[in-house]
Design a protein around this motif. Structure first.
Motif: not given
Length: 183
Positions: A83-89, A115-119, A125-130
């Motif tokens: 997913l990180k790859t997708f986000l970076v691309e 923090t990781n998503l924002t970086k 993000p609007s929302l993070v849910q676990e």
């Protein structure tokens, strides 16, 4: 508002979640697929060396969506590297987004995810849910890596997460109110 669910799932737990979300929203869905087959050793190497794996190309315009919901597992407190790859691309096309995961549910993990998503994306993000697998386990199996990492979600398990999923889809308003009341 045109929504896209983008998901990666190593054990298929988060795939079940992504499909439930897609069924509720009746929106487009995209599964991230890697070029090479993944194993546990590759996951460890990604985490240790901060690698991002190659993923298969998208055959659609990611920028044609207004809202994105990302679904993926959490590995050692970090978003799964595919997913990180997708986000970076695709970071320049992603504006309004949320993240939801089925995971072990470690303490203080949510803040690290924000923090990781924002970086990666340059804005929060609007929302993070676990959705914690611990909520599906009995007594002595809770908070034990052996059981949380080997647990495989079944469609019936998702009933236990219905309230949290519906709350997430409404933008977290109910959980925000509960947190304010508790605080």
């Amino acid at each position: 508002m045109k929504t896209l669910i983008v998901y990666y799932s190593y054990t298929h737990n988060n795939e079940v979640l992504a499909n439930v979300l897609q069924e509720k929203l009746k929106c487009d869905i995209f599964k991230i697929e890697e070029v090479k087959k993944r194993n546990a050793f590759a996951i460890m190497l990604d985490l240790v060396f901060n690698r991002i794996p190659k993923i298969k190309p998208r055959l659609f315009d990611v920028g044609s969506y207004d809202r994105y919901i990302f679904v993926a597992p959490i590995w050692a407190g970090k978003i799964a590297s595919p997913l990180k790859t997708f986000l970076v691309e695709e970071r320049f096309y992603i504006s309004d987004y949320s993240f939801i995961t089925i995971c072990g549910g470690q303490t203080d993990q949510k803040e690290k995810l924000v923090t990781n998503l924002t970086k990666i994306l340059g804005h929060e993000p609007s929302l993070v849910q676990e959705l914690s697998i611990n909520n599906l386990l009995s007594g002595d199996k809770k908070n034990t890596m052996k059981y949380t990492s080997s647990y495989r979600i079944q469609s019936d398990d998702m009933i236990k997460f219905n309230v949290a999923i519906d709350d997430f889809l409404r933008g977290g308003k109910a959980s925000d109110a509960r947190e304010r009341k508790a605080g």
